[in-house]
Design an enzyme around this catalytic site. Structure first.
Site, short mmCIF file in Angstrom:
data_model
loop_
_atom_site.label_atom_id
_atom_site.label_comp_id
_atom_site.label_asym_id
_atom_site.label_seq_id
_atom_site.Cartn_x
_atom_site.Cartn_y
_atom_site.Cartn_z
N GLU A 175 6.74 -13.68 -9.90
CA GLU A 175 5.86 -12.54 -9.60
C GLU A 175 5.65 -12.76 -7.91
OE1 GLU A 175 4.07 -10.59 -12.15
OE2 GLU A 175 4.66 -11.83 -13.61
N HIS A 192 -2.00 -40.68 -14.95
CA HIS A 192 -1.54 -41.27 -16.06
C HIS A 192 -0.50 -42.46 -15.89
CE1 HIS A 192 -3.45 -37.69 -18.04
NE2 HIS A 192 -2.86 -38.57 -19.07
C1 LIG Z 1 11.22 -18.63 -15.03
C2 LIG Z 1 11.17 -17.27 -14.26
C3 LIG Z 1 10.96 -16.12 -14.89
C4 LIG Z 1 11.10 -14.88 -14.09
N1 LIG Z 1 10.93 -13.79 -14.85
C5 LIG Z 1 11.19 -12.59 -14.16
C6 LIG Z 1 11.03 -11.01 -14.97
O1 LIG Z 1 10.70 -11.25 -16.05
N2 LIG Z 1 11.54 -10.22 -14.18
C7 LIG Z 1 11.85 -10.25 -13.12
O2 LIG Z 1 12.37 -9.14 -12.42
N3 LIG Z 1 11.98 -11.42 -12.35
C8 LIG Z 1 11.69 -12.45 -12.94
N4 LIG Z 1 11.78 -13.66 -12.22
C9 LIG Z 1 12.25 -13.86 -10.91
C10 LIG Z 1 11.12 -14.22 -9.63
O3 LIG Z 1 10.33 -13.24 -9.64
C11 LIG Z 1 12.00 -14.36 -8.57
O4 LIG Z 1 12.66 -15.65 -8.77
C12 LIG Z 1 11.31 -14.58 -7.39
O5 LIG Z 1 10.80 -13.23 -7.06
C13 LIG Z 1 11.91 -15.07 -6.15
O6 LIG Z 1 13.13 -14.35 -5.89
P1 LIG Z 1 14.41 -15.40 -5.83
O7 LIG Z 1 14.61 -16.43 -6.92
O8 LIG Z 1 15.79 -14.68 -5.69
O9 LIG Z 1 14.26 -16.07 -4.50
P2 LIG Z 1 14.77 -15.63 -2.96
O10 LIG Z 1 14.09 -14.23 -2.78
O11 LIG Z 1 16.19 -15.67 -3.05
O12 LIG Z 1 13.97 -16.76 -2.13
C14 LIG Z 1 14.40 -17.95 -1.91
C15 LIG Z 1 13.36 -18.57 -0.72
O13 LIG Z 1 13.30 -17.69 0.38
C16 LIG Z 1 11.84 -17.48 0.63
N5 LIG Z 1 11.92 -15.90 1.08
C17 LIG Z 1 12.49 -15.03 0.93
N6 LIG Z 1 12.23 -14.12 1.92
C18 LIG Z 1 11.33 -14.53 2.61
C19 LIG Z 1 10.54 -13.88 3.81
N7 LIG Z 1 10.77 -12.70 3.95
N8 LIG Z 1 9.93 -14.74 4.32
C20 LIG Z 1 9.75 -16.19 4.00
N9 LIG Z 1 10.27 -16.70 3.01
C21 LIG Z 1 11.20 -15.91 2.43
C22 LIG Z 1 11.28 -17.52 -0.87
O14 LIG Z 1 9.92 -17.48 -0.69
C23 LIG Z 1 11.73 -18.42 -1.47
O15 LIG Z 1 11.38 -20.03 -1.06
C24 LIG Z 1 11.57 -15.16 -13.04
C25 LIG Z 1 11.86 -16.23 -12.27
C26 LIG Z 1 11.55 -17.30 -13.08
C27 LIG Z 1 11.89 -18.73 -12.15
#
Ligand SMILES: Cc1cc2nc3c(=O)[nH]c(=O)nc-3n(C[C@H](O)[C@H](O)[C@H](O)COP(=O)(O)OP(=O)(O)OC[C@H]3O[C@@H](n4cnc5c(N)ncnc54)[C@H](O)[C@@H]3O)c2cc1C
Length: 382
Positions: A366, A341
């Site tokens: 998820e 685009h």
């Molecule tokens: C718009 C939105 C809606 C959501 N809705 C819900 C909801 O309804 N209910 C709910 O419970 N949650 C919800 N979530 C939360 C979502 O499931 C989490 O954001 C997600 O599971 C990641 O957790 P975190 O953000 O704490 O990231 P972290 O766990 O802190 O991860 C940060 C980074 O480190 C990496 N990382 C962490 N551990 C490891 C490992 N062992 N090996 C390699 N890499 C790793 C991750 O992949 C990521 O890149 C939502 C999130 C968003 C953004």
């Protein structure tokens, strides 16, 4: 594997296409711009039976197959990703813990209104200090006479704070088993419960119509009958709802990829540069051909995971693969579609820009894609 849709699945797809194109596509962009959850649309979807998608008729749902749900999502998500995100969170993680692990009284009290589309469901797992590491949650439920006292905080919880929300089903740490093994219980917390409060709606890069908030639990007392399922199995019960959620995010990703492919193809055919439509340039054709091919690959993985669930077979690895592949394809395809685009694709006035903003979260929600890698690697025996 026969993936042709049954008559009832086809009828559902037709209904969703009509509603998506007639109601969601014209109305949802305003809600996205205003960062407002369009509960008017979700209520109407409830009246059509779409909010009880995976719940049997006995409990107020329509008992659709997972394959049918994926096919329906392809229609809803193509029209708007925020509505589709709220819908899928309700249908899967917002409703399934109650259906799969609740007793009949709990299903009657909370699942039926969810499935009949009268209220919106939310799932509370993530906390400020525990995202990917779900077992690190700190929210605690302590046994008291006749109930449980809950303290803690949840973050990024979708669907808990709208005018249609009833509360949340959340996971909390309970007293450890003998030997110190941690145990977790799922609890229903209704929105007017004293001590249960919420932060403001958070502002995301995309999914701006989705209501996502922090939840706070300060001495929240819930009676015994709000404990859902067995605390010895609480974590695995909650995580099993997420398995279906992963198929659902994969389906949402398919819908986004199809949407941006359609938009980019149409634009490429009408945009003229150097005296001809840009679709005549091989560089543009190859982008479109790559998106179409990757979409088809992601589609097969997603329908296969859904088919495995419908036929009662294990689908943990396949759901993780589908979510990993489909969300990557969606994020990449959205970027390519913006590129096709040109400058117009960068402007939020165009649907492709909104889809681009909506695409990133598919690689995070998820379970991040890194966590999908871990699930797949574990299934390979690593
Ligand atoms: C718009 C939105 C809606 C959501 N809705 C819900 C909801 O309804 N209910 C709910 O419970 N949650 C919800 N979530 C939360 C979502 O499931 C989490 O954001 C997600 O599971 C990641 O957790 P975190 O953000 O704490 O990231 P972290 O766990 O802190 O991860 C940060 C980074 O480190 C990496 N990382 C962490 N551990 C490891 C490992 N062992 N090996 C390699 N890499 C790793 C991750 O992949 C990521 O890149 C939502 C999130 C968003 C953004």
């Amino acid at each position: 594997m026969d993936l042709s849709l049954t008559d009832s699945e086809q009828a559902l797809v037709g209904l969703c296409r009509e509603f998506a194109q007639g109601e969601i596509a014209p109305r949802a962009p305003l809600a996205w711009d205003e960062a407002r959850c369009p509960t008017d649309l979700l209520r109407e979807m409830g009246q059509l039976g779409l909010l009880g998608m995976l719940v049997p008729e006995e409990w107020g749902g329509i008992g659709m197959s997972t394959v049918g749900f994926v096919a329906a999502m392809e229609e809803i998500g193509r029209a708007d990703q925020s509505v589709a995100a709220a819908w899928q969170a309700h249908v899967t993680i917002g409703s399934l813990p109650l259906y799969l692990f609740g007793n009949d009284a709990q299903r009657e009290r909370w699942l039926r209104p969810l499935a009949e589309g009268r209220v919106l469901g939310a799932f509370g797992l993530t906390e400020p200090d525990a995202g990917s590491d779900a077992r690190g949650i700190r929210t605690r439920a302590e046994r008291r006479d006749g109930g449980w006292l809950i303290n803690g905080a949840k973050t990024f919880i979708s669907n808990a704070g709208t005018d249609m929300s009833f509360g949340v089903t959340l996971l909390a740490r309970v007293e450890p088993a003998e030997g110190g093994k941690p145990r977790f219980g799922s609890f229903v917390v209704e929105k007017d419960t004293p001590g249960f409060t919420m932060g403001p709606k958070m502002r995301g890069i995309g999914w701006r119509g989705l209501d996502t908030r922090q939840l706070y639990l300060d001495d929240v007392m819930v009676p015994d009958d709000q404990l859902v399922g067995d605390p010895n199995m609480g974590m695995s019960q909650f995580l099993s709802a997420l398995e279906v959620g992963r198929i659902s995010i994969a389906a949402l990703s398919l819908s986004l990829t199809q949407a941006v492919l359609d938009l980019a193809t149409a634009y490429a055919r009408e945009r003229v540069q150097f005296g001809q439509p840009i679709s005549k340039f091989q560089a543009v054709q190859f982008k479109l051909a790559d998106i179409a091919t990757e979409l088809e690959a992601a589609r097969w993985l997603t329908y296969r995971a859904a088919y495995l669930r419908d036929t009662g077979r294990p689908f943990l690895k396949e759901a993780a693969m589908a979510k990993l592949k489909a969300s990557r394809v969606a994020a990449w395809a959205a970027s390519e579609a913006v590129q096709i685009h040109g400058g117009l694709g960068y402007m939020l006035e165009t649907p492709v820009a909104r889809f681009y903003c909506d695409s990133k979260v598919l690689e995070i929600g998820e379970g991040t894609n890194e966590i999908q890698h871990l699930v797949i690697a574990r299934a390979l025996g690593c």
